[in-house]
Design a protein around this motif. Structure first.
Motif, PDB file in Angstrom:
ATOM      1  N   ILE A 401      20.969  23.563   1.881  1.00 12.63           N
ATOM      2  CA  ILE A 401      19.885  24.353   1.299  1.00 12.63           C
ATOM      3  C   ILE A 401      20.409  25.102   0.088  1.00 12.63           C
ATOM      4  O   ILE A 401      21.442  25.779   0.171  1.00 12.63           O
ATOM      5  CB  ILE A 401      19.324  25.346   2.342  1.00 12.63           C
ATOM      6  CG1 ILE A 401      18.784  24.592   3.561  1.00 12.63           C
ATOM      7  CG2 ILE A 401      18.239  26.223   1.727  1.00 12.63           C
ATOM      8  CD1 ILE A 401      18.446  25.490   4.739  1.00 12.63           C
ATOM      9  N   SER A 402      19.706  24.995  -1.042  1.00 11.25           N
ATOM     10  CA  SER A 402      20.089  25.672  -2.278  1.00 11.25           C
ATOM     11  C   SER A 402      19.183  26.869  -2.531  1.00 11.25           C
ATOM     12  O   SER A 402      18.026  26.708  -2.930  1.00 11.25           O
ATOM     13  CB  SER A 402      19.991  24.697  -3.457  1.00 11.25           C
ATOM     14  OG  SER A 402      20.070  25.396  -4.688  1.00 11.25           O
ATOM     15  N   PRO A 403      19.671  28.081  -2.324  1.00 16.66           N
ATOM     16  CA  PRO A 403      18.838  29.258  -2.605  1.00 16.66           C
ATOM     17  C   PRO A 403      18.373  29.312  -4.055  1.00 16.66           C
ATOM     18  O   PRO A 403      17.227  29.698  -4.324  1.00 16.66           O
ATOM     19  CB  PRO A 403      19.764  30.431  -2.268  1.00 16.66           C
ATOM     20  CG  PRO A 403      20.728  29.872  -1.268  1.00 16.66           C
ATOM     21  CD  PRO A 403      20.957  28.467  -1.697  1.00 16.66           C
ATOM     22  N   ALA A 404      19.221  28.925  -5.002  1.00 13.62           N
ATOM     23  CA  ALA A 404      18.845  28.999  -6.417  1.00 13.62           C
ATOM     24  C   ALA A 404      17.656  28.094  -6.716  1.00 13.62           C
ATOM     25  O   ALA A 404      16.730  28.475  -7.441  1.00 13.62           O
ATOM     26  CB  ALA A 404      20.036  28.620  -7.300  1.00 13.62           C
ATOM     27  N   ARG A 405      17.654  26.902  -6.167  1.00 11.81           N
ATOM     28  CA  ARG A 405      16.532  25.990  -6.399  1.00 11.81           C
ATOM     29  C   ARG A 405      15.262  26.497  -5.722  1.00 11.81           C
ATOM     30  O   ARG A 405      14.164  26.388  -6.278  1.00 11.81           O
ATOM     31  CB  ARG A 405      16.881  24.586  -5.898  1.00 11.81           C
ATOM     32  CG  ARG A 405      17.967  23.901  -6.708  1.00 11.81           C
ATOM     33  CD  ARG A 405      18.100  22.435  -6.325  1.00 11.81           C
ATOM     34  NE  ARG A 405      19.120  21.760  -7.120  1.00 11.81           N
ATOM     35  CZ  ARG A 405      19.109  20.464  -7.408  1.00 11.81           C
ATOM     36  NH1 ARG A 405      18.133  19.683  -6.946  1.00 11.81           N
ATOM     37  NH2 ARG A 405      20.058  19.921  -8.133  1.00 11.81           N
ATOM     38  N   LEU A 406      15.406  27.027  -4.522  1.00 12.25           N
ATOM     39  CA  LEU A 406      14.228  27.563  -3.835  1.00 12.25           C
ATOM     40  C   LEU A 406      13.588  28.682  -4.657  1.00 12.25           C
ATOM     41  O   LEU A 406      12.362  28.718  -4.845  1.00 12.25           O
ATOM     42  CB  LEU A 406      14.629  28.085  -2.454  1.00 12.25           C
ATOM     43  CG  LEU A 406      15.074  27.050  -1.420  1.00 12.25           C
ATOM     44  CD1 LEU A 406      15.588  27.748  -0.168  1.00 12.25           C
ATOM     45  CD2 LEU A 406      13.929  26.110  -1.061  1.00 12.25           C
ATOM     46  N   VAL A 407      14.407  29.597  -5.139  1.00 18.71           N
ATOM     47  CA  VAL A 407      13.897  30.715  -5.929  1.00 18.71           C
ATOM     48  C   VAL A 407      13.216  30.209  -7.192  1.00 18.71           C
ATOM     49  O   VAL A 407      12.156  30.704  -7.600  1.00 18.71           O
ATOM     50  CB  VAL A 407      15.046  31.687  -6.270  1.00 18.71           C
ATOM     51  CG1 VAL A 407      14.593  32.711  -7.305  1.00 18.71           C
ATOM     52  CG2 VAL A 407      15.531  32.394  -5.013  1.00 18.71           C
ATOM     53  N   ARG A 408      13.810  29.199  -7.826  1.00 14.48           N
ATOM     54  CA  ARG A 408      13.236  28.645  -9.056  1.00 14.48           C
ATOM     55  C   ARG A 408      11.831  28.104  -8.822  1.00 14.48           C
ATOM     56  O   ARG A 408      10.981  28.118  -9.713  1.00 14.48           O
ATOM     57  CB  ARG A 408      14.160  27.547  -9.582  1.00 14.48           C
ATOM     58  CG  ARG A 408      13.767  27.037 -10.957  1.00 14.48           C
ATOM     59  CD  ARG A 408      14.917  26.306 -11.625  1.00 14.48           C
ATOM     60  NE  ARG A 408      15.263  25.062 -10.943  1.00 14.48           N
ATOM     61  CZ  ARG A 408      16.468  24.763 -10.484  1.00 14.48           C
ATOM     62  NH1 ARG A 408      17.463  25.649 -10.588  1.00 14.48           N
ATOM     63  NH2 ARG A 408      16.700  23.610  -9.904  1.00 14.48           N
ATOM     64  N   HIS A 409      11.569  27.637  -7.600  1.00 19.16           N
ATOM     65  CA  HIS A 409      10.250  27.078  -7.287  1.00 19.16           C
ATOM     66  C   HIS A 409       9.372  28.061  -6.515  1.00 19.16           C
ATOM     67  O   HIS A 409       8.317  27.671  -5.999  1.00 19.16           O
ATOM     68  CB  HIS A 409      10.420  25.783  -6.495  1.00 19.16           C
ATOM     69  CG  HIS A 409      10.961  24.651  -7.305  1.00 19.16           C
ATOM     70  ND1 HIS A 409      10.173  23.886  -8.133  1.00 19.16           N
ATOM     71  CD2 HIS A 409      12.227  24.185  -7.450  1.00 19.16           C
ATOM     72  CE1 HIS A 409      10.922  22.972  -8.736  1.00 19.16           C
ATOM     73  NE2 HIS A 409      12.163  23.133  -8.348  1.00 19.16           N
ATOM     74  N   GLY A 410       9.809  29.299  -6.434  1.00 19.91           N
ATOM     75  CA  GLY A 410       9.001  30.309  -5.774  1.00 19.91           C
ATOM     76  C   GLY A 410       8.918  30.154  -4.271  1.00 19.91           C
ATOM     77  O   GLY A 410       7.943  30.605  -3.651  1.00 19.91           O
ATOM     78  N   LEU A 411       9.922  29.535  -3.675  1.00 17.59           N
ATOM     79  CA  LEU A 411       9.924  29.320  -2.231  1.00 17.59           C
ATOM     80  C   LEU A 411      10.806  30.357  -1.536  1.00 17.59           C
ATOM     81  O   LEU A 411      11.816  30.805  -2.097  1.00 17.59           O
ATOM     82  CB  LEU A 411      10.433  27.911  -1.912  1.00 17.59           C
ATOM     83  CG  LEU A 411       9.576  26.759  -2.444  1.00 17.59           C
ATOM     84  CD1 LEU A 411      10.252  25.424  -2.181  1.00 17.59           C
ATOM     85  CD2 LEU A 411       8.202  26.786  -1.802  1.00 17.59           C
ATOM     86  N   PRO A 412      10.471  30.721  -0.308  1.00 18.34           N
ATOM     87  CA  PRO A 412      11.277  31.716   0.403  1.00 18.34           C
ATOM     88  C   PRO A 412      12.646  31.163   0.777  1.00 18.34           C
ATOM     89  O   PRO A 412      12.776  29.996   1.157  1.00 18.34           O
ATOM     90  CB  PRO A 412      10.437  32.023   1.650  1.00 18.34           C
ATOM     91  CG  PRO A 412       9.605  30.799   1.854  1.00 18.34           C
ATOM     92  CD  PRO A 412       9.304  30.273   0.482  1.00 18.34           C
ATOM     93  N   VAL A 413      13.654  32.013   0.674  1.00 17.06           N
ATOM     94  CA  VAL A 413      15.020  31.633   1.070  1.00 17.06           C
ATOM     95  C   VAL A 413      15.207  32.015   2.525  1.00 17.06           C
ATOM     96  O   VAL A 413      15.000  33.175   2.893  1.00 17.06           O
ATOM     97  CB  VAL A 413      16.058  32.344   0.179  1.00 17.06           C
ATOM     98  CG1 VAL A 413      17.474  31.991   0.639  1.00 17.06           C
ATOM     99  CG2 VAL A 413      15.855  31.963  -1.281  1.00 17.06           C
ATOM    100  N   PRO A 414      15.581  31.086   3.377  1.00 16.59           N
ATOM    101  CA  PRO A 414      15.731  31.413   4.799  1.00 16.59           C
ATOM    102  C   PRO A 414      16.892  32.364   5.036  1.00 16.59           C
ATOM    103  O   PRO A 414      17.865  32.381   4.269  1.00 16.59           O
ATOM    104  CB  PRO A 414      15.981  30.042   5.453  1.00 16.59           C
ATOM    105  CG  PRO A 414      16.584  29.220   4.365  1.00 16.59           C
ATOM    106  CD  PRO A 414      15.920  29.673   3.102  1.00 16.59           C
ATOM    107  N   PRO A 415      16.825  33.156   6.090  1.00 10.37           N
ATOM    108  CA  PRO A 415      17.888  34.131   6.383  1.00 10.37           C
ATOM    109  C   PRO A 415      19.096  33.444   7.021  1.00 10.37           C
ATOM    110  O   PRO A 415      19.369  33.607   8.218  1.00 10.37           O
ATOM    111  CB  PRO A 415      17.200  35.089   7.356  1.00 10.37           C
ATOM    112  CG  PRO A 415      16.198  34.227   8.070  1.00 10.37           C
ATOM    113  CD  PRO A 415      15.709  33.243   7.044  1.00 10.37           C
ATOM    114  N   LEU A 416      19.825  32.687   6.223  1.00 13.37           N
ATOM    115  CA  LEU A 416      20.938  31.888   6.725  1.00 13.37           C
ATOM    116  C   LEU A 416      22.158  32.081   5.857  1.00 13.37           C
ATOM    117  O   LEU A 416      22.065  32.422   4.671  1.00 13.37           O
ATOM    118  CB  LEU A 416      20.567  30.397   6.731  1.00 13.37           C
ATOM    119  CG  LEU A 416      19.402  29.959   7.615  1.00 13.37           C
ATOM    120  CD1 LEU A 416      18.969  28.542   7.248  1.00 13.37           C
ATOM    121  CD2 LEU A 416      19.809  30.028   9.087  1.00 13.37           C
ATOM    122  N   SER A 417      23.318  31.818   6.441  1.00 17.35           N
ATOM    123  CA  SER A 417      24.564  31.768   5.695  1.00 17.35           C
ATOM    124  C   SER A 417      25.400  30.646   6.316  1.00 17.35           C
ATOM    125  O   SER A 417      24.966  29.962   7.242  1.00 17.35           O
ATOM    126  CB  SER A 417      25.303  33.110   5.771  1.00 17.35           C
ATOM    127  OG  SER A 417      25.610  33.430   7.124  1.00 17.35           O
TER     128      SER A 417
END
Length: 504
Positions: A401-417
């Motif tokens: 999962i890429s947080p940067a790509r999710l943010v770029r598309h306005g999608l929520p980032v899951p609470p994961l590490s």
């Protein structure tokens, strides 16, 4: 020329004579084909993986020659990185013929080769055993359920030389538990005090008892890894192609169990991290599917539990059949089973399927998720006439999962590490391309030529940087043999294959 049976082949024959003698003649008849199948997979690895003791590769009109450290020369036919038929029956090492992968690796004398040769010997013998019990393909394929389609995948991993390596399994246990032998497996239940368990998601009431979590366990695991645990009677289930994942005979959630043994490359236990993240990843996947126009659904993880470490754990997830309209004649097949699906032999069908799979998975990657879309995790929903309609994905334990790509598309980032999270473009593309392209779709095509033909007609891919990377240069694939010969090197290692899409 006569090639005698190997130690593992002889051992399986002897056990078979004791536990199921009627299968003996079919096993003997299957040995030559199994040897060629494993040798073909090994030749793919030798031809393409960055093995440190292969110093040069010399292609020629007759095939390929490998120049080895120390001056040896290994010769074979022209390699096809996407071939799934057993076209390699013999390799020449310094002019001496070898028809058995294990004997060849032993003769090469490479570091850790002795252990790998033993695995190849076991893989060959087990593959012959698997093929010995294979039923003839019936005419009415539409009548088969998803689990029956899964059990048609007799040969295992299409490209791994350890395609049927099952160390620790006797012949009797393979016959009793392996999906290609079509048994019904009786799962056990281990009661664990709730406060001693980590549970995520919704653990069902029928798997709870008086303040205890009832953890489903595979009978092999109960016999070999949980000898001091109290195991109660559980329920009957059909093993799926993953062997340790089963579909209950009575229906309901599929059960992924822990097996503390190495199948192909990995020990199949269930990590605490997988249980910890299971619910959050499943919820995230349901949100993601809303952005895919109904073309991809994810089977939900219903619950996960672990106790006492990775040897005693289980995951419950939805069966993929939930995402097919049975009254309309739809059915779901894992991509690995398409080799036995008659319509998949058509170039037009393969092109349509490739277009669906690539367009959907590239869209998911652009949004921020790299799927491990190999033939076991990825399933296709077929219409009543056999046309590929949409995809189903199961087992979210190893996506990226890429947080940067999710943010770029306005999608929520899951609470994961942890290992699921990365913005590394190389890691993301390797995850998808190495499972979908050089795994599932390559195996569905069955050869480099058929692969190129299917994609020549699969136009209309999304115009992204990932698509551009896909259509230029080589394609990544896990260097599975290098990994088995490098036990001290953690993580995945990679090779690059010729790219039929780029004309490479």
């Amino acid at each position: 020329m006569y090639f005698p049976a190997s130690p593992a082949e002889e051992a399986v024959a002897a056990e078979l004579a004791a536990v199921r003698p009627a299968l003996g003649p079919a096993y003997g008849a299957a040995l030559d084909g199994a040897r060629a199948a494993v040798l073909t997979r090994l030749w793919r690895a030798l031809a393409f993986e960055p093995l440190p003791w292969v110093v040069a590769r010399e292609p020629g009109r007759a095939g390929l020659a490998l120049l080895l450290a120390g001056g040896g020369r290994l010769e074979g036919p022209p390699p096809d990185a996407y071939a799934t038929d057993a076209y390699v029956t013999e390799l020449l090492l310094d002019g001496k013929p070898y028809r058995h992968a294990a004997r060849l690796v032993a003769a090469l004398g490479v570091p850790h080769g002795e252990e790998f040769a033993a695995e190849l010997d076991g893989s060959t013998a087990s593959l012959a055993l698997s093929r010995a019990g294979r039923p003839p393909v019936g005419r009415d394929v539409a009548a088969h359920t998803t689990w029956q389609w899964e059990q048609r995948v007799v040969d295992g991993h299409p490209y791994h030389p350890n395609c049927r390596s099952r160390p620790g399994f006797s012949v009797a246990e393979q016959l009793a538990y392996a999906p290609e032998h079509r048994p019904v497996v009786e799962l056990g239940l281990v009661p664990v005090r709730a406060e001693e368990c980590l549970v995520t998601g919704e653990w069902p009431a029928q798997l709870r008892d008086a303040g205890r979590i009832m953890v489903p366990v595979h009978p092999w695991q109960a016999a070999h890894a949980l000898k001091h645990e109290q195991v109660r009677d559980g329920f009957a289930a059909h093993p799926l192609m993953a062997l340790r994942t089963l579909a209950p005979v009575a229906g309901g959630a599929h059960v992924k169990t822990a097996l503390s043994t190495r199948l192909t490359s990995s020990v199949r236990d269930i990590s605490g991290y997988s249980v910890e993240t299971a619910a959050a990843v499943s919820d995230f996947a349901q949100t993601l599917s809303e952005h895919l126009d109904g073309r991809l659904r994810f089977t939900r993880t219903l619950g996960a539990a672990t106790a006492h470490g990775p040897d005693l754990a289980a995951v419950l997830r939805e069966p993929p059949e939930l995402y097919a309209d049975a009254p309309a004649g739809e059915r779901v097949l894992p991509v690995a089973a398409l080799a036995s699906y008659p319509q998949a032999r058509s170039a037009a069908w393969r092109a349509g399927f490739a277009r669906l799979a690539l367009s959907v998975c590239l869209r998911v990657l652009e949004l921020g998720v790299a799927l491990e879309a190999h033939g076991q995790n990825l399933l296709v929903v077929l219409s009543a006439t056999g046309a590929p309609l949409r995809l189903v994905y199961r087992d979210l334990a190893d996506i990226r999962i890429s947080p940067a790509r999710l943010v770029r598309h306005g999608l929520p980032v899951p609470p994961l590490s942890g290992r699921l999270i990365t913005d590394d473009v190389t890691v993301l593309r390797r995850k998808l391309f190495g499972s979908l392209l050089t795994g599932a779709l390559g195996a569905t095509a069955g050869s480099a030529g058929a692969f190129a033909e299917a994609f020549a007609e699969a136009a209309g891919l999304p115009p992204t940087a990932d698509t551009e990377a896909l259509l230029t240069g080589g394609l990544p694939t896990k260097a599975l043999t290098l990994m088995r010969l490098s036990p001290g090197v953690p993580g995945d290692q990679w090779a690059e294959l010729p790219n039929p899409l780029a004309g490479g």
